[in-house]
Write a protein that holds these residues in place. Structure first.
Motif, PDB file in Angstrom:
ATOM      1  N   LYS A  87      37.527 -76.299   7.620  1.00 55.98           N
ATOM      2  CA  LYS A  87      36.709 -77.471   7.948  1.00 55.98           C
ATOM      3  C   LYS A  87      36.433 -77.616   9.444  1.00 55.98           C
ATOM      4  CE  LYS A  87      38.388 -80.060   3.949  1.00 55.98           C
ATOM      5  NZ  LYS A  87      39.255 -81.169   3.473  1.00 55.98           N
ATOM      6  N   ALA A  88      37.060 -76.761  10.254  1.00 53.06           N
ATOM      7  CA  ALA A  88      36.905 -76.874  11.709  1.00 53.06           C
ATOM      8  C   ALA A  88      35.482 -76.524  12.133  1.00 53.06           C
ATOM      9  CB  ALA A  88      37.893 -75.959  12.420  1.00 53.06           C
ATOM     10  N   GLU A  89      34.897 -77.369  12.949  1.00 55.19           N
ATOM     11  CA  GLU A  89      33.565 -77.104  13.479  1.00 55.19           C
ATOM     12  C   GLU A  89      33.621 -76.253  14.736  1.00 55.19           C
ATOM     13  OE1 GLU A  89      30.528 -77.808  12.240  1.00 55.19           O
ATOM     14  OE2 GLU A  89      31.621 -78.404  10.443  1.00 55.19           O
ATOM     15  N   ARG A  90      34.716 -76.367  15.477  1.00 53.30           N
ATOM     16  CA  ARG A  90      34.871 -75.583  16.703  1.00 53.30           C
ATOM     17  C   ARG A  90      36.352 -75.370  16.967  1.00 53.30           C
ATOM     18  NH1 ARG A  90      35.726 -78.996  21.319  1.00 53.30           N
ATOM     19  NH2 ARG A  90      35.793 -81.200  20.728  1.00 53.30           N
ATOM     20  N   VAL A  91      36.628 -74.462  17.871  1.00 53.60           N
ATOM     21  CA  VAL A  91      38.005 -74.166  18.248  1.00 53.60           C
ATOM     22  C   VAL A  91      38.281 -74.793  19.607  1.00 53.60           C
ATOM     23  CG1 VAL A  91      39.632 -72.336  18.846  1.00 53.60           C
ATOM     24  CG2 VAL A  91      38.038 -72.013  16.937  1.00 53.60           C
ATOM     25  N   ASP A  92      39.267 -75.669  19.654  1.00 60.13           N
ATOM     26  CA  ASP A  92      39.679 -76.242  20.928  1.00 60.13           C
ATOM     27  C   ASP A  92      41.207 -76.236  21.005  1.00 60.13           C
ATOM     28  OD1 ASP A  92      40.476 -78.338  19.264  1.00 60.13           O
ATOM     29  OD2 ASP A  92      38.824 -79.648  19.846  1.00 60.13           O
ATOM     30  N   HIS A  93      41.740 -76.729  22.109  1.00 55.66           N
ATOM     31  CA  HIS A  93      43.180 -76.681  22.328  1.00 55.66           C
ATOM     32  C   HIS A  93      43.939 -77.451  21.254  1.00 55.66           C
ATOM     33  CE1 HIS A  93      47.010 -77.918  24.368  1.00 55.66           C
ATOM     34  NE2 HIS A  93      47.021 -76.622  24.597  1.00 55.66           N
ATOM     35  N   ALA A  94      43.436 -78.609  20.887  1.00 53.12           N
ATOM     36  CA  ALA A  94      44.113 -79.432  19.881  1.00 53.12           C
ATOM     37  C   ALA A  94      44.182 -78.700  18.539  1.00 53.12           C
ATOM     38  CB  ALA A  94      43.396 -80.766  19.737  1.00 53.12           C
ATOM     39  N   PHE A  95      43.083 -78.044  18.161  1.00 49.35           N
ATOM     40  CA  PHE A  95      43.051 -77.294  16.904  1.00 49.35           C
ATOM     41  C   PHE A  95      44.080 -76.164  16.925  1.00 49.35           C
ATOM     42  CE2 PHE A  95      41.378 -73.430  14.825  1.00 49.35           C
ATOM     43  CZ  PHE A  95      41.383 -73.845  13.497  1.00 49.35           C
ATOM     44  N   LEU A  96      44.124 -75.408  18.003  1.00 49.91           N
ATOM     45  CA  LEU A  96      45.049 -74.281  18.097  1.00 49.91           C
ATOM     46  C   LEU A  96      46.502 -74.749  18.047  1.00 49.91           C
ATOM     47  CD1 LEU A  96      43.205 -72.149  20.804  1.00 49.91           C
ATOM     48  CD2 LEU A  96      43.356 -71.675  18.357  1.00 49.91           C
ATOM     49  N   CYS A  97      46.807 -75.851  18.721  1.00 49.23           N
ATOM     50  CA  CYS A  97      48.178 -76.383  18.702  1.00 49.23           C
ATOM     51  C   CYS A  97      48.541 -76.900  17.310  1.00 49.23           C
ATOM     52  CB  CYS A  97      48.329 -77.488  19.735  1.00 49.23           C
ATOM     53  SG  CYS A  97      48.349 -76.887  21.447  1.00 49.23           S
ATOM     54  N   GLU A  98      47.580 -77.512  16.629  1.00 43.57           N
ATOM     55  CA  GLU A  98      47.821 -78.016  15.277  1.00 43.57           C
ATOM     56  C   GLU A  98      48.143 -76.874  14.320  1.00 43.57           C
ATOM     57  OE1 GLU A  98      45.470 -80.479  11.740  1.00 43.57           O
ATOM     58  OE2 GLU A  98      44.584 -80.318  13.751  1.00 43.57           O
ATOM     59  N   ILE A  99      47.336 -75.819  14.354  1.00 42.38           N
ATOM     60  CA  ILE A  99      47.589 -74.666  13.490  1.00 42.38           C
ATOM     61  C   ILE A  99      48.891 -73.977  13.901  1.00 42.38           C
ATOM     62  CG2 ILE A  99      46.728 -72.438  12.686  1.00 42.38           C
ATOM     63  CD1 ILE A  99      45.152 -74.791  11.621  1.00 42.38           C
ATOM     64  N   GLY A 100      49.159 -73.932  15.198  1.00 39.96           N
ATOM     65  CA  GLY A 100      50.402 -73.329  15.673  1.00 39.96           C
ATOM     66  C   GLY A 100      51.633 -74.037  15.143  1.00 39.96           C
ATOM     67  N   ALA A 101      51.594 -75.364  15.115  1.00 34.43           N
ATOM     68  CA  ALA A 101      52.719 -76.138  14.595  1.00 34.43           C
ATOM     69  C   ALA A 101      52.924 -75.867  13.107  1.00 34.43           C
ATOM     70  CB  ALA A 101      52.486 -77.626  14.841  1.00 34.43           C
ATOM     71  N   LEU A 102      51.817 -75.752  12.374  1.00 32.04           N
ATOM     72  CA  LEU A 102      51.922 -75.430  10.952  1.00 32.04           C
ATOM     73  C   LEU A 102      52.483 -74.030  10.748  1.00 32.04           C
ATOM     74  CD1 LEU A 102      48.510 -76.904   9.729  1.00 32.04           C
ATOM     75  CD2 LEU A 102      50.791 -77.811   9.231  1.00 32.04           C
ATOM     76  N   ALA A 103      52.047 -73.081  11.584  1.00 31.35           N
ATOM     77  CA  ALA A 103      52.548 -71.712  11.488  1.00 31.35           C
ATOM     78  C   ALA A 103      54.044 -71.654  11.765  1.00 31.35           C
ATOM     79  CB  ALA A 103      51.797 -70.809  12.470  1.00 31.35           C
ATOM     80  N   ALA A 104      54.490 -72.410  12.754  1.00 31.62           N
ATOM     81  CA  ALA A 104      55.896 -72.381  13.149  1.00 31.62           C
ATOM     82  C   ALA A 104      56.816 -72.974  12.095  1.00 31.62           C
ATOM     83  CB  ALA A 104      56.070 -73.125  14.471  1.00 31.62           C
ATOM     84  N   SER A 105      56.298 -73.896  11.280  1.00 34.36           N
ATOM     85  CA  SER A 105      57.149 -74.584  10.305  1.00 34.36           C
ATOM     86  C   SER A 105      57.074 -73.988   8.896  1.00 34.36           C
ATOM     87  CB  SER A 105      56.773 -76.067  10.241  1.00 34.36           C
ATOM     88  OG  SER A 105      55.438 -76.230   9.787  1.00 34.36           O
ATOM     89  N   ALA A 106      56.141 -73.072   8.654  1.00 35.35           N
ATOM     90  CA  ALA A 106      55.960 -72.509   7.314  1.00 35.35           C
ATOM     91  C   ALA A 106      57.130 -71.612   6.921  1.00 35.35           C
ATOM     92  CB  ALA A 106      54.658 -71.719   7.258  1.00 35.35           C
ATOM     93  N   LYS A 107      57.393 -71.550   5.639  1.00 34.88           N
ATOM     94  CA  LYS A 107      58.422 -70.652   5.100  1.00 34.88           C
ATOM     95  C   LYS A 107      57.766 -69.297   4.834  1.00 34.88           C
ATOM     96  CE  LYS A 107      60.875 -74.428   2.767  1.00 34.88           C
ATOM     97  NZ  LYS A 107      59.903 -75.511   3.080  1.00 34.88           N
ATOM     98  N   THR A 108      58.249 -68.272   5.507  1.00 32.85           N
ATOM     99  CA  THR A 108      57.634 -66.948   5.406  1.00 32.85           C
ATOM    100  C   THR A 108      58.716 -65.876   5.304  1.00 32.85           C
ATOM    101  OG1 THR A 108      57.655 -66.512   7.801  1.00 32.85           O
ATOM    102  CG2 THR A 108      55.769 -67.747   6.926  1.00 32.85           C
ATOM    103  N   ILE A 109      58.274 -64.638   5.190  1.00 33.26           N
ATOM    104  CA  ILE A 109      59.193 -63.519   5.322  1.00 33.26           C
ATOM    105  C   ILE A 109      59.728 -63.476   6.749  1.00 33.26           C
ATOM    106  CG2 ILE A 109      58.086 -62.133   3.531  1.00 33.26           C
ATOM    107  CD1 ILE A 109      56.692 -60.569   5.802  1.00 33.26           C
ATOM    108  N   ASP A 110      60.719 -62.642   6.996  1.00 30.04           N
ATOM    109  CA  ASP A 110      61.302 -62.541   8.328  1.00 30.04           C
ATOM    110  C   ASP A 110      60.433 -61.701   9.255  1.00 30.04           C
ATOM    111  OD1 ASP A 110      62.718 -59.552   8.363  1.00 30.04           O
ATOM    112  OD2 ASP A 110      62.584 -60.453   6.373  1.00 30.04           O
TER     113      ASP A 110
END
Length: 283
Positions: A87-110
């Motif tokens: 749904k993102a219309e553009r990439v900005d700092h807030a968007f990247l930090c938001e996705i980064g926080a989600l990436a850091a908290s997700a349960k993944t392989i090692d």
């Protein structure tokens, strides 16, 4: 700089298609390994590293096997990531930090498993040359990082970081920072070539709106990057999936079962493109 190559993100199928495009061009006498600089993002980091190392992708076939997390993927995290991303219309700092926080908290392989599946599977042990740049994004501060030989990042980790799809794969630790897929910033990041002032740039970019839900954003980013390069005097050749390519991809770019059809479509596309590039690209 005379000529440069950009290889974009596109999952398992994108690796196969890009490899096919390169192989088809090589069959027709156009050798993209002659690029003086290579920018690789996600899938493109794997293909770009092999080209920078001088590998003949026509005879050396390496697929990508995605290791599975016990218990399956973190569906909730993936829904959050891709719900926001599509749904993102553009990439900005807030968007990247938001996705980064989600990436850091997700349960993944090692991390080790993901590094082995990506950077460890390429078959190149160290940086082939100084102008190979592999794009990733810092999950904490949202900054883009083009890892290269000068950064002293281990090559296998730099590839794994560039390929670390948020929500699906673990962020990769490099020098005390954690990085996710460079495709979150842009499917291509071709603008990183601007300081080099290339005369000719070939961009191979699997992510389009016809191929995937995040393709619309990737196309908008690419359009801005191409405009900037052309304004700086570069001649840019875009290689985007056509209708036949998209049909070969199928609906899921992470589907290993579509890799062969993606590669075959890429080979046909590369052979068809050779005439336009011959005489412009110095092999």
């Amino acid at each position: 700089m005379r000529q440069a190559l950009v290889l974009g993100g596109g999952g398992v199928v994108g690796v196969a298609w890009e490899t096919g495009v390169v192989a088809g061009l090589l069959d027709a006498g156009v050798d993209l390994r002659a690029a003086e600089a290579i920018v690789g993002t996600s899938a493109g980091s794997m293909v770009g590293t092999r080209l920078a190392a001088g590998r003949d992708v026509r005879v050396e076939r390496r697929g990508v096997a995605i290791p599975a997390r016990e218990g399956g993927p973190d569906v909730a995290a993936l829904q959050q990531v891709f719900g926001r991303w599509t749904k993102a219309e553009r990439v900005d700092h807030a968007f990247l930090c938001e996705i980064g926080a989600l990436a850091a908290s997700a349960k993944t392989i090692d991390e080790a498993s993901w590094i082995a599946a990506t950077g460890g599977s390429v078959g190149v042990d160290d940086w082939p040359h100084d102008r190979l740049r592999l794009v990733a994004v810092d999950v904490e501060d949202g900054r883009v990082r083009a890892h290269d030989r000068a950064s002293a990042a281990p090559l296998d980790r730099a590839i794994a970081a560039s390929c670390a799809v948020p929500g699906l794969c673990p962020p990769i630790s490099i020098h005390g920072r954690r990085y996710m897929d460079g495709g979150v910033r842009s499917g291509t990041s071709a603008d990183l070539l601007l300081p080099d002032e290339p005369e000719v740039v070939v961009i191979v970019a699997p992510l389009t709106r016809a191929a995937t839900a995040i393709g619309g954003l990737a196309e908008r980013c690419l359009a801005h990057e191409v405009e900037a390069l052309e304004r700086a005097g570069a001649r840019v050749f875009n290689v985007l999936p056509n209708e036949a390519d998209v049909a070969a991809f199928g609906p899921n770019l992470m589907d290993e079962g579509r890799a062969q059809s993606g590669r075959e479509a890429g080979v046909a596309r590369g052979r068809a493109l050779a005439k336009a590039l011959r005489g412009v690209w110095m092999s």
